[in-house]
Write an enzyme that holds these catalytic residues in place. Structure first.
Site, PDB file in Angstrom:
ATOM      1  CE  LYS A 128       1.176  17.058 -27.820  1.00 52.91           C
ATOM      2  NZ  LYS A 128       0.413  18.269 -28.132  1.00 52.91           N
ATOM      3  CB  VAL A 143      -1.215  31.361 -33.708  1.00 49.72           C
ATOM      4  CG1 VAL A 143      -2.189  31.978 -32.716  1.00 49.72           C
ATOM      5  CG2 VAL A 143      -1.449  29.864 -33.794  1.00 49.72           C
ATOM      6  N   GLY A 179       3.829  33.741 -36.928  1.00 53.52           N
ATOM      7  CA  GLY A 179       3.598  32.576 -37.782  1.00 53.52           C
ATOM      8  C   GLY A 179       2.105  32.404 -38.007  1.00 53.52           C
ATOM      9  N   GLY A 184       6.459  36.494 -32.619  1.00 57.35           N
ATOM     10  CA  GLY A 184       6.209  35.308 -33.446  1.00 57.35           C
ATOM     11  C   GLY A 184       4.964  35.548 -34.271  1.00 57.35           C
TER      12      GLY A 184
HETATM   13  P1  NAD Z   1       4.476  28.784 -36.476  1.00 57.21           P
HETATM   14  O1  NAD Z   1       5.647  27.891 -36.583  1.00 57.21           O
HETATM   15  O2  NAD Z   1       3.586  28.980 -37.635  1.00 57.21           O
HETATM   16  O3  NAD Z   1       4.970  30.249 -36.056  1.00 57.21           O
HETATM   17  C1  NAD Z   1       5.949  30.502 -35.121  1.00 57.21           C
HETATM   18  C2  NAD Z   1       6.653  31.790 -35.545  1.00 57.21           C
HETATM   19  O4  NAD Z   1       7.537  32.168 -34.504  1.00 57.21           O
HETATM   20  C3  NAD Z   1       7.482  31.637 -36.823  1.00 57.21           C
HETATM   21  O5  NAD Z   1       7.176  32.688 -37.712  1.00 57.21           O
HETATM   22  C4  NAD Z   1       8.916  31.706 -36.318  1.00 57.21           C
HETATM   23  O6  NAD Z   1       9.803  32.301 -37.260  1.00 57.21           O
HETATM   24  C5  NAD Z   1       8.768  32.568 -35.094  1.00 57.21           C
HETATM   25  N1  NAD Z   1       9.827  32.404 -34.096  1.00 57.21           N
HETATM   26  C6  NAD Z   1      10.499  31.286 -33.741  1.00 57.21           C
HETATM   27  N2  NAD Z   1      11.382  31.564 -32.776  1.00 57.21           N
HETATM   28  C7  NAD Z   1      11.241  32.878 -32.495  1.00 57.21           C
HETATM   29  C8  NAD Z   1      11.859  33.745 -31.580  1.00 57.21           C
HETATM   30  N3  NAD Z   1      12.818  33.350 -30.750  1.00 57.21           N
HETATM   31  N4  NAD Z   1      11.452  35.034 -31.561  1.00 57.21           N
HETATM   32  C9  NAD Z   1      10.509  35.498 -32.396  1.00 57.21           C
HETATM   33  N5  NAD Z   1       9.888  34.705 -33.289  1.00 57.21           N
HETATM   34  C10 NAD Z   1      10.250  33.428 -33.332  1.00 57.21           C
HETATM   35  O7  NAD Z   1       3.666  28.293 -35.213  1.00 57.21           O
HETATM   36  P2  NAD Z   1       2.138  28.585 -34.853  1.00 57.21           P
HETATM   37  O8  NAD Z   1       1.293  27.502 -35.369  1.00 57.21           O
HETATM   38  O9  NAD Z   1       1.805  29.997 -35.195  1.00 57.21           O
HETATM   39  O10 NAD Z   1       2.168  28.425 -33.266  1.00 57.21           O
HETATM   40  C11 NAD Z   1       2.778  29.411 -32.456  1.00 57.21           C
HETATM   41  C12 NAD Z   1       2.721  28.962 -31.002  1.00 57.21           C
HETATM   42  O11 NAD Z   1       1.357  28.770 -30.601  1.00 57.21           O
HETATM   43  C13 NAD Z   1       3.438  27.628 -30.744  1.00 57.21           C
HETATM   44  O12 NAD Z   1       4.002  27.672 -29.453  1.00 57.21           O
HETATM   45  C14 NAD Z   1       2.307  26.622 -30.759  1.00 57.21           C
HETATM   46  O13 NAD Z   1       2.598  25.490 -29.983  1.00 57.21           O
HETATM   47  C15 NAD Z   1       1.185  27.427 -30.147  1.00 57.21           C
HETATM   48  N6  NAD Z   1      -0.164  26.979 -30.552  1.00 57.21           N
HETATM   49  C16 NAD Z   1      -0.477  26.860 -31.874  1.00 57.21           C
HETATM   50  C17 NAD Z   1      -1.770  26.459 -32.233  1.00 57.21           C
HETATM   51  C18 NAD Z   1      -2.164  26.328 -33.688  1.00 57.21           C
HETATM   52  O14 NAD Z   1      -3.329  26.047 -33.951  1.00 57.21           O
HETATM   53  N7  NAD Z   1      -1.266  26.530 -34.641  1.00 57.21           N
HETATM   54  C19 NAD Z   1      -2.725  26.186 -31.250  1.00 57.21           C
HETATM   55  C20 NAD Z   1      -2.369  26.326 -29.913  1.00 57.21           C
HETATM   56  C21 NAD Z   1      -1.078  26.718 -29.575  1.00 57.21           C
END
Ligand code: NAD
Length: 361
Positions: A87, A191, A189, A187
């Site tokens: 990382k 994913v 977002g 959440g």
């Molecule tokens: P993202 O930023 O697109 O989405 C996160 C969502 O969570 C946003 O819509 C945000 O408004 C919401 N949010 C933030 N705080 C919140 C809370 N307290 N309560 C409810 N909703 C809340 O992120 P993502 O890419 O969808 O990733 C989501 C999680 O999955 C992260 O922890 C990330 O590390 C993990 N992850 C992502 C990937 C990837 O490919 N994107 C892969 C593995 C793990």
């Protein structure tokens, strides 16, 4: 990002986490201050994202990169990938301190590691930043699709989580069909939205929650999910809780409230304390699909990109998350240990086994 409360020396911290190498990168001309942590390369080159964050202290940055890189070793190992764990963190505000020159300089530090470390995007970095790094080194993944990259990893990450949920359903109810099951997705977002789609396509009832009210309304309407306010989600009587926003949402307070039978989501580091809260979930009879086992889809996409990207191969490897989760649940049951402990054991065993293969000829 977690704060470091450690006054330990750097070398004691490296020893405690089991790191192989840590590189401090400094370039006053571009303002670059970065740390690259290579945890283990038994299985292959260390792959891990580059996070850009305005850490309060350098000790916090070091602690974060050590913790995250170790996590990558376990994630790659349990997913069956030939990758080690690494990382990088760049210390700074990604909105104010990022520049082409800084990223390209950082790329040159990666280049000097001759393939021992390969990076990708993470919090505070994006595919465009990876393109800048690519101008200096080939050891970067997650570049845009238009230049041969694997594109948005979120749909693949969501599929992996979906497979993990199915494996848990199978364990508890004997079949893995989600029709009629209820799922809280916290959440929605990148994913989370993809997960909501997969769940609704299989007729699961979905309660969606997000701090972004506009987005919540849109996504709930688009997929026929029920919008749930963030402060009541732990009161909902649903089969599955899928944390897809932040880490550490599973802690002593929330475990007391949780009514679900299964926890399976994409967020990294869901358990506030792995040992304590893993055990509490076991005692309460809640099946927890370890986050790093089921959210490996993003890493799989990067791996596939290194091998010459094939969507078919990415999907195949992601579908294997079903079996990987089943194996974790079986070991947890057989040895009466928490699922996170079971996952760690399986990952460590693979690394130890391959170490033996590599020490012979
Ligand atoms: P993202 O930023 O697109 O989405 C996160 C969502 O969570 C946003 O819509 C945000 O408004 C919401 N949010 C933030 N705080 C919140 C809370 N307290 N309560 C409810 N909703 C809340 O992120 P993502 O890419 O969808 O990733 C989501 C999680 O999955 C992260 O922890 C990330 O590390 C993990 N992850 C992502 C990937 C990837 O490919 N994107 C892969 C593995 C793990």
């Amino acid at each position: 990002m977690p704060n470091s409360n450690s006054n330990e020396s750097i070398f004691s911290q490296l020893e405690a986490f089991g790191h192989k190498k840590v590189v401090f990168c400094s370039d006053p001309d571009t303002g670059l201050k970065a740390i690259i942590a290579i945890h283990d390369t038994t299985l292959g080159p260390a792959l891990g994202g580059t996070r850009m964050w305005a850490y309060k202290t350098e000790a916090d940055a070091l602690h974060d990169v050590l913790r995250l890189s170790k996590g990558m070793t376990y994630k790659a190992a349990i997913t069956g990938l030939n990758l080690g764990g690494g990382k990088a963190v760049i210390i700074g505000d990604s909105h104010r301190n990022k520049s082409e020159a800084l990223l390209r300089k950082f790329g040159r530090f990666i280049k000097n590691l001759n393939g021992e470390f390969i990076t990708a995007e993470d919090v505070g970095t994006n595919p465009r930043d990876m393109e800048y790094i690519r101008m200096e080194t080939q050891y970067v993944t997650g570049v845009p699709e238009s230049i041969g990259g694997s594109g948005d990893p979120a749909p693949i990450a969501a599929l992996g989580v979906f497979m993990g949920i199915k494996a848990c359903i199978k364990e508890l109810y004997g079949n893995d069909n989600l029709a009629g099951r209820s799922v809280i997705v916290q959440g929605i977002g990148h994913v989370g939205e993809n997960l909501v789609k997969l769940l609704r396509d299989e007729n699961a009832k979905v309660y969606a929650s997000d701090i972004n009210e506009d987005r919540l309304g849109q996504v709930a309407k688009k997929y026929g999910a029920e919008a749930a306010s963030n402060n009541i989600i732990f009161d909902i009587d649903a089969d599955i809780y899928a944390p897809c926003a932040l880490g550490a949402t599973i802690n002593t307070q929330t475990i007391k409230k949780l009514k679900c039978a299964i926890i399976a989501g994409s967020a990294n580091n869901q358990l506030e304390d792995e040992a304590v809260h893993g055990q509490m979930l076991l005692d309460k009879g809640i099946l927890y699909a370890p986050d790093y086992v089921i959210n490996a889809g993003g890493l799989i996409n990067c791996y596939s990109e290194l091998m010459g990207f094939s969507k078919k191969r990415s999907l195949q490897l992601t579908e294997n998350i079903y079996e990987a989760t089943r194996n974790v649940l079986k070991l947890s049951k057989a040895e009466s240990i928490s699922t996170i402990e079971a996952a760690n054991k399986i990952a460590e065993k693979r690394i130890d086994d391959i170490k033996k293969v590599k020490s012979t000829y």
